[in-house]
Design a protein around this motif. Structure first.
Motif, PDB file in Angstrom:
ATOM      1  N   LEU A 292       0.621  -1.305  -0.265  1.00  0.00           N
ATOM      2  CA  LEU A 292      -0.013   0.000  -0.071  1.00  0.00           C
ATOM      3  C   LEU A 292       0.968   1.349  -0.053  1.00  0.00           C
ATOM      4  O   LEU A 292       0.564   1.987  -0.714  1.00  0.00           O
TER       5      LEU A 292
ATOM      6  N   ILE B  23      -7.683   5.944  -5.281  1.00  0.00           N
ATOM      7  CA  ILE B  23      -7.961   4.818  -5.945  1.00  0.00           C
ATOM      8  C   ILE B  23      -9.358   4.509  -6.532  1.00  0.00           C
ATOM      9  O   ILE B  23     -10.444   4.639  -5.907  1.00  0.00           O
TER      10      ILE B  23
ATOM     11  N   GLU C 215     -11.978  -0.225  -8.997  1.00  0.00           N
ATOM     12  CA  GLU C 215     -10.737  -1.038  -8.376  1.00  0.00           C
ATOM     13  C   GLU C 215     -11.351  -1.440  -6.857  1.00  0.00           C
ATOM     14  O   GLU C 215     -11.104  -2.416  -6.279  1.00  0.00           O
ATOM     15  N   ARG C 216     -11.627  -0.428  -6.208  1.00  0.00           N
ATOM     16  CA  ARG C 216     -12.017  -0.758  -4.931  1.00  0.00           C
ATOM     17  C   ARG C 216     -13.309  -1.670  -5.003  1.00  0.00           C
ATOM     18  O   ARG C 216     -13.334  -2.606  -3.997  1.00  0.00           O
TER      19      ARG C 216
ATOM     20  N   LEU D 275      -3.553  -4.436  -5.479  1.00  0.00           N
ATOM     21  CA  LEU D 275      -4.456  -4.342  -4.149  1.00  0.00           C
ATOM     22  C   LEU D 275      -5.059  -5.874  -4.122  1.00  0.00           C
ATOM     23  O   LEU D 275      -5.328  -6.158  -2.811  1.00  0.00           O
TER      24      LEU D 275
ATOM     25  N   VAL E 268      -6.919   3.872   3.153  1.00  0.00           N
ATOM     26  CA  VAL E 268      -6.910   2.275   3.189  1.00  0.00           C
ATOM     27  C   VAL E 268      -7.032   1.624   4.642  1.00  0.00           C
ATOM     28  O   VAL E 268      -5.723   2.297   5.314  1.00  0.00           O
TER      29      VAL E 268
END
Length: 762
Positions: free
Chosen positions: A626, A662, A666-667, A686, A712
């Protein structure tokens, strides 16, 4: 002597009654009290044994006295016994002739003849013939002397009173029990050794007997007072004496010390009342007695149950069983019975019970004593066990249990198909029939680890399972300890799963991945080389921009291939076992490394001294990815903040940056845990973070920020620090390798060994 008479023999062995037949009578034989009771009206004499299948000879005599007071009874016990002789006198036998004193057929035949010839109106001893006392003929001096000897020898008090209630006879036992010599009692009133209230009770009972037409004897309890003032609880049997004209002449009786019996009755009463099981006595189908537990079991009071028919509380389908068990005992086919039935309470609820029954003599008749145990819990356990057995046999894997010596004590049916073993024949065999020595030793090591670690519930390891046909199967063995209720080790249980398909898939994927990465990498190198050549030859700005795009995308593909290789090496060479990890020093080391590697970036840290979590050994790699992603994708002078917060149950790792953030796509994909052809992430970083976090039992969460950067959160289970910080279960720091923790390395940088806490596998 009259001819045509019938002598009934009850329960006496034929060897003892051989030669009893005579021209003066015929002999009939039966074996039980019940069978004898049907003959009282037509027989002229009864010869009975002491012990009968459904009662006793004395209880039979009592029945005879109720229906035919003058019917002669010859009592033939196996051996002579003073106490039994006293009981015989009390029960009203005519002749007392133990088998042990019978020398030949003439003895028993003579006793029967004497009993048949005895004058029913003649009184002898302390009572009359129709009062249950022993009758003796005046011309049989030897018989009289024998009974006088018995009276003087017995420990009970034998007495006779005249019509005014004064002693006319007292045996020698009076002095030993009360301290009053027998000769001193003659002419005295019983108040000398009986309490006033019991004297009044005795006088009332005598009046009742005199007024009754069908009863001339009674049994009751009273106290006798010793000369030292001590009271002795006694049982008294008293009978009226009359002359030839039926005129009242006084009373005679026997007084027995029942102190021991009273003490036993008190003890038994306590045991009965305090028993966890129900206790019930029935006679002729009706409830005569039940304890409090039995009443509670049926949902009623003892008073409500007394006199009720017992069958109304038995489930319909079980009534035939109860009836059959009773008659088997009554017919003498068995002494007791044990069976399971359902009872129905007064509210209609069903209670499964185990019943143990036997015949007893209760209040002058034969009753059925039952000990009733509620087996609801046991029945539920049996049903659970049956369900578990069905479930285990439905499992396609081999499920087994072994004792502490490694011998099989249980195997499910699936083991037959998987191994070729017959489960029944395999019981008692050592596990080595299906495992190599190395795998047996590995299993023992895992069991030892489980025994040494209270927090570890199971172990999982791979082995080869040897079939009876010689084939070996790659298998995964899930092992847990087998202990008793006190926690003592008794062996282990396990599930052995055939992983042949998994191995084949893994080998195929390995080949495909390597081939894909090799071809992809080579192809991208060709693309990049040609792009470089074209760039040098082309002056057109538009074409050069397009070549830059080609070169950039080719480099991204190459980077993706390298990332896939790193992830495969990292996740493929490290265990996913969880252990105690102190994140604070681990992340502190990572922050310093990133500051050195990326001097233009600002990496801020906010850590406590310690932050112990239960996680895999790669958890710091997840955080490192990360941080590195934030630095690499957030411009020329990025700022990244890494912080740790600790509460009672959780430890939260937060990585925040000031970059572009992000993308939502993607999340979303990482949170849902899967991709589709039309909905997939653009990279693997990720995914690596998510996989490591979930293997560690944690969760990943993305915080929304509309105007700046990304945040995150990784939430992990907090744990206590090990007793020894350098124990093999714990990690408190290691060097960062190649910018991503242990990525790409075959061993952890700190040389950590196999962890010893909980393992999670798919």
């Amino acid at each position: 002597m009259e001819s045509g008479r019938v002598v009934l023999v009850v329960g006496v062995e034929e060897s003892s009654t051989a030669g009893l037949e005579s021209d003066d009578w015929t002999v009939e034989r039966v074996g039980t009290v019940a069978a004898a009771s049907d003959t009282f009206d037509r027989v002229d004499c009864v010869v009975t044994a002491a012990d009968l299948p459904d009662g006793s000879g004395l209880s039979l005599c009592e029945r005879i006295r109720e229906r035919r007071p003058a019917l002669p009874v010859v009592f033939v016990p196996a051996t002579s016994d003073d106490e039994l002789a006293r009981d015989a006198v009390r029960a009203g036998v005519t002749e007392y002739l133990p088998v042990s004193v019978i020398s030949g057929p003439d003895d028993l035949r003579g006793a029967v003849a004497a009993a048949l010839d005895a004058d029913p109106e003649t009184t002898g001893g302390p009572g009359g013939a129709d009062t249950g006392a022993v009758q003796v003929s005046a011309d049989r001096t030897d018989e009289l002397e024998r009974y006088e000897t018995i009276v003087e020898a017995v420990d009970d008090l034998v007495f006779a009173f005249d019509e005014k209630g004064r002693f006319t006879f007292a045996n020698e036992a009076h002095e030993s029990m009360t301290g009053n010599p027998a000769e001193d009692l003659i002419g005295k009133h019983p108040a000398i050794q009986v309490p006033d209230e019991d004297v009044a009770k005795t006088e009332r009972i005598v009046r009742e007997l005199l007024a009754a037409d069908d009863r001339d004897h009674a049994t009751f309890e009273m106290d006798v007072i010793r000369t030292d003032g001590e009271r002795v609880p006694c049982e008294t049997h008293i009978a009226l004496m009359t002359d030839e004209d039926g005129e009242f002449q006084g009373t005679a009786g026997i007084v027995r010390d029942v102190s021991d019996r009273k003490e036993q009755e008190g003890l038994f009463s306590t045991l009965v009342e305090e028993a966890n099981d129900g206790i019930i006595i029935t006679s002729e189908g009706g409830i005569q007695f039940c304890n409090e537990q039995m009443a509670k079991m049926l949902g009623a009071t003892r008073e409500e149950l007394t006199g009720q028919g017992v069958h109304r509380f038995v489930a319909d389908e079980d009534r035939e069983t109860v009836e059959e068990m009773f008659w088997q005992r009554y017919r003498g086919e068995s002494d007791s019975a044990r069976y399971e039935i359902d009872l129905c309470t007064t509210d209609g609820e069903r209670v499964p019970v185990e019943v143990n029954t036997s015949l007893v003599s209760y209040q002058g008749s034969t009753g059925d004593l039952a000990i009733v145990r509620d087996i609801t819990d046991r029945r539920e356990r049996e049903q659970e066990l049956e369900l578990y057995e069905k479930m285990l046999n439905a499992v396609p894997d081999l499920v087994y249990a072994i004792d502490e010596a490694g011998r099989f004590i249980a195997i499910n049916e699936a083991g037959r198909e998987l191994t070729g073993w017959n489960p029944d024949e395999a019981i008692g065999e050592h596990v080595s029939i299906g495992m190599s020595e190395a795998d047996v030793a590995a299993g023992q090591r895992y069991v030892e680890q489980l025994l040494a670690d209270d927090d570890r519930e199971k172990a999982i390891y791979e082995m080869e399972l040897h079939r009876t046909d010689g084939e070996t199967i790659p298998a995964e063995n899930h092992v847990a300890l087998l202990t008793d209720d006190e926690g003592t080790f008794r062996g282990s249980v396990g599930v052995v799963r055939d992983i042949s398909d998994r191995h084949r898939r893994e080998r195929r994927l390995t080949v495909l991945n390597r081939a894909l990465r090799h071809d992809l990498r080579n192809s991208m190198h060709v693309v990049l080389a040609n792009a470089e050549l074209l760039t040098a030859e082309i002056d057109d700005p538009d074409l050069r921009d397009r070549l830059d795009t080609i070169r950039h995308r080719a480099e991204e593909v190459n980077g993706l291939s390298e990332k896939a290789r790193e992830i495969e090496q990292t996740l493929g060479t490290h265990e996913t076992e969880r252990r105690a990890v102190d994140l604070a020093p681990l992340l502190d080391t990572q922050v310093e490394t990133f500051r050195d590697r990326y001097p233009s970036a600002t990496v801020e840290a906010d850590f406590p001294d310690h932050a112990w979590v239960e996680a895999t050994e790669l958890i710091d790699s997840a955080v490192g990815n990360l941080v590195e992603n934030s630095i690499q994708h957030n411009g020329t002078d990025p700022t990244v903040t890494v912080s740790l917060s600790v509460d009672d149950d959780r430890v939260r790792v937060t990585v925040a940056d000031d970059g572009p953030g992000i993308p939502e796509k993607e999340r979303r994909i990482v949170k849902q845990g899967s991709e589709t052809p039309l909905d997939h992430a653009s990279g693997l970083g990720l995914w690596l973070v998510a996989w490591i976090t979930r293997d560690s039992g944690g969760t990943i969460r993305f915080e929304d920020h509309d105007d700046w950067g990304s945040v995150v959160h990784l939430d992990l289970d907090r744990c206590d620090a090990p007793e020894r910080a350098d124990a093999h279960q714990a990690t408190d720091g290691r060097a960062l390798d190649d910018g991503a923790g242990a990525l790409g390395s075959d061993e952890p940088a700190d040389g950590r060994t196999d962890p010893g806490t909980r393992t999670d596998h798919d």
